[in-house]
Design an enzyme around this catalytic site. Structure first.
Site, PDB file in Angstrom:
ATOM      1  N   HIS A  69     101.891   3.866   4.583  1.00 51.73           N
ATOM      2  CA  HIS A  69     103.117   4.321   4.280  1.00 51.73           C
ATOM      3  C   HIS A  69     104.508   3.459   3.144  1.00 51.73           C
ATOM      4  O   HIS A  69     105.106   4.112   2.336  1.00 51.73           O
ATOM      5  CB  HIS A  69     103.802   4.984   4.770  1.00 51.73           C
ATOM      6  N   ASP A  70     105.028   2.655   3.488  1.00 51.07           N
ATOM      7  CA  ASP A  70     105.399   1.262   3.029  1.00 51.07           C
ATOM      8  C   ASP A  70     104.617   1.110   1.378  1.00 51.07           C
ATOM      9  O   ASP A  70     105.493   1.218  -0.108  1.00 51.07           O
ATOM     10  CB  ASP A  70     105.332   0.277   3.195  1.00 51.07           C
ATOM     11  N   THR A  98      84.658   9.234  17.087  1.00 48.37           N
ATOM     12  CA  THR A  98      85.095   7.933  17.904  1.00 48.37           C
ATOM     13  C   THR A  98      86.190   7.943  17.479  1.00 48.37           C
ATOM     14  O   THR A  98      86.484   6.365  16.656  1.00 48.37           O
ATOM     15  CB  THR A  98      84.109   6.955  17.085  1.00 48.37           C
ATOM     16  N   VAL A 113     105.098   3.936  -1.336  1.00 45.22           N
ATOM     17  CA  VAL A 113     106.726   4.149  -1.938  1.00 45.22           C
ATOM     18  C   VAL A 113     107.395   2.747  -2.701  1.00 45.22           C
ATOM     19  O   VAL A 113     107.690   1.730  -1.263  1.00 45.22           O
ATOM     20  CB  VAL A 113     107.983   4.234  -0.268  1.00 45.22           C
ATOM     21  N   GLU A 150     113.710   5.288   4.743  1.00 47.12           N
ATOM     22  CA  GLU A 150     112.685   6.350   4.595  1.00 47.12           C
ATOM     23  C   GLU A 150     111.709   6.586   5.915  1.00 47.12           C
ATOM     24  O   GLU A 150     111.124   7.688   5.798  1.00 47.12           O
ATOM     25  CB  GLU A 150     111.280   5.602   3.620  1.00 47.12           C
ATOM     26  N   ASP A 210      84.384   2.762  12.229  1.00 48.31           N
ATOM     27  CA  ASP A 210      83.413   2.882  11.775  1.00 48.31           C
ATOM     28  C   ASP A 210      82.834   4.180  10.304  1.00 48.31           C
ATOM     29  O   ASP A 210      84.036   4.703  10.190  1.00 48.31           O
ATOM     30  CB  ASP A 210      82.236   3.299  13.250  1.00 48.31           C
ATOM     31  N   ARG A 232      98.755   3.165   9.351  1.00 53.58           N
ATOM     32  CA  ARG A 232      99.536   3.718   8.313  1.00 53.58           C
ATOM     33  C   ARG A 232     100.523   3.231   8.104  1.00 53.58           C
ATOM     34  O   ARG A 232     101.501   3.810   6.536  1.00 53.58           O
ATOM     35  CB  ARG A 232      99.838   5.153   9.488  1.00 53.58           C
ATOM     36  N   HIS A 261      90.865   6.852   8.497  1.00 53.97           N
ATOM     37  CA  HIS A 261      91.009   8.288   8.687  1.00 53.97           C
ATOM     38  C   HIS A 261      90.423   8.581  10.438  1.00 53.97           C
ATOM     39  O   HIS A 261      89.924   9.336  11.182  1.00 53.97           O
ATOM     40  CB  HIS A 261      91.492   9.636   8.721  1.00 53.97           C
ATOM     41  N   THR A 262      88.924   7.593  10.289  1.00 55.29           N
ATOM     42  CA  THR A 262      88.141   7.058  11.879  1.00 55.29           C
ATOM     43  C   THR A 262      88.758   6.723  12.628  1.00 55.29           C
ATOM     44  O   THR A 262      88.377   6.670  13.784  1.00 55.29           O
ATOM     45  CB  THR A 262      87.145   6.031  10.837  1.00 55.29           C
ATOM     46  N   PRO A 286     101.252  11.232  -0.365  1.00 58.41           N
ATOM     47  CA  PRO A 286     100.475  12.205  -0.617  1.00 58.41           C
ATOM     48  C   PRO A 286     100.295  13.551   1.277  1.00 58.41           C
ATOM     49  O   PRO A 286      99.867  12.536   1.969  1.00 58.41           O
ATOM     50  CB  PRO A 286      99.380  11.944  -0.594  1.00 58.41           C
ATOM     51  N   ASN A 302     106.847  10.611   6.908  1.00 61.74           N
ATOM     52  CA  ASN A 302     107.619   9.162   8.294  1.00 61.74           C
ATOM     53  C   ASN A 302     107.529  10.179   9.269  1.00 61.74           C
ATOM     54  O   ASN A 302     107.751   9.804  11.227  1.00 61.74           O
ATOM     55  CB  ASN A 302     108.055   8.550   7.494  1.00 61.74           C
ATOM     56  N   ASP A 329      88.900  11.097  13.795  1.00 63.68           N
ATOM     57  CA  ASP A 329      87.734  11.494  14.118  1.00 63.68           C
ATOM     58  C   ASP A 329      87.283  12.543  15.149  1.00 63.68           C
ATOM     59  O   ASP A 329      87.432  10.973  16.336  1.00 63.68           O
ATOM     60  CB  ASP A 329      87.525   9.962  13.984  1.00 63.68           C
TER      61      ASP A 329
END
Length: 321
Positions: free
Chosen positions: A67-68, A244, A71, A89, A249, A63, A194-195, A164, A95, A241
């Site tokens: 996020h780097d 898992t 921006v 930031e 995955d 993440r 986002h798994t 976003p 953040n 998730d």
């Protein structure tokens, strides 16, 4: 005369090629092969140690790279601490109380400085750590393009506007990614990150109490750890998730089809819109997801890097030299 004109033409052409390619032409997968040959095992050892202590750290490091890059490009600006005369930031809305893993980045930087001092940028360390985190948690690996330099500035305002929000609708997500040269396919594939990882109650409270495109038993489960009242349990965590949460995955996409996306922005990818078919495809074909995820990560890593004489190689990732 002819040869003079020819020379001028070739010179003009060369300058044009250099200008067009200057943004990422100097990024290459073997950038440090001679100046820091032990870079990759050094980074991986530290990342692996951190993930063995806490599996969630893999998602946190991944993440940080997102996020780097979102921006003002992949320039390590996110890592700069606030000072009395400088606002970075880290305390931007996306953040604050959320971005984490900075201590692990410090440990990686310290280890890298030990084998090749003053050579490797913090921006590149983020890129490598993101790749290693995905691979260690069972996801794909890839050759990381390197050669970025570190920013001497940061922008809290840009961080507030560029990343976003979890409340974003599909059109907002698509336009934000498109503005950075990332396609709708890249958006869906990269959302598959986002798994792994966790989200705070503040990020998903409106979804689990107010939305209808959500599996009722899933909503009820999440409500058990995220009270309706703002200010109560705001920092309580839930896995992005549910199946898992520490394995990279394609279950994230299966969750979306079953209306079990944790964030509003997650479920927007499968809600009767233009991205439904991509979600279905990735839910049925994990290798397709892996391939497109790698493509998206490489493209994201190409966003506005500082190369050549721009920026610097920070000695400490938290402050400019």
């Amino acid at each position: 005369m002819a040869s003079s004109s020819s020379s001028k033409f070739l010179l003009t052409l060369l300058l044009l090629v250099l200008a067009l390619g200057s943004s990422n032409a100097q990024l290459s997968t073997n950038y440090y092969s001679k100046t820091c040959p032990n870079l990759f095992p050094t980074v991986k050892f530290t990342v692996h140690s951190a993930i063995m202590k806490e599996a969630r750290m893999g998602a946190s490091l991944l993440r940080l790279f997102f996020h780097d890059c979102f921006v003002n490009g992949c320039d390590g600006s996110l890592l700069l601490d606030d000072t009395s005369s400088f606002t970075g930031e880290k305390n931007a809305a996306p953040n604050r109380n959320s971005a984490r893993g900075f201590d692990v980045v410090d440990n990686i930087k310290s280890a890298v400085e030990g084998v090749c001092p003053g050579v490797v940028s913090c921006a590149d360390i983020l890129a490598i750590a993101a790749r290693d985190s995905v691979a260690i948690l069972g996801g794909p690996s890839w050759d990381v393009k390197l050669g970025r330099r570190d920013a001497r500035t940061a922008s809290q305002a840009a961080a507030n506007n560029s990343i976003p929000a979890p409340t974003s609708n599909l059109n907002r997500l698509i336009s934000r990614f498109n503005a950075l040269g990332l396609s709708t396919r890249d958006l869906v594939a990269l959302s598959g990150s986002h798994t792994i990882g966790q989200a705070r109650c503040t990020s998903f409270r409106p979804r689990i109490y107010n939305e209808r495109n959500i599996d009722s038993s899933f909503a009820q489960t999440r409500q058990g750890n995220c009270p309706r009242a703002t200010g109560s349990g705001d920092n309580n965590l839930a896995p992005l998730d549910i199946q898992t949460p520490t394995s990279f995955d394609n279950n994230y996409f299966k969750n979306l089809i079953n209306r079990r996306g944790l964030l509003h922005s997650d479920q927007q990818l499968f809600n009767g819109g233009s991205t439904d078919s991509l979600v279905r495809g990735y839910s049925n074909n994990p290798s397709s997801f892996s391939s497109d995820f790698v493509t998206g990560m490489i493209k994201m890593g190409d966003i506005s890097p500082l190369t050549g004489s721009r920026g610097e190689i920070r000695k400490n990732c938290r402050r400019v030299n």
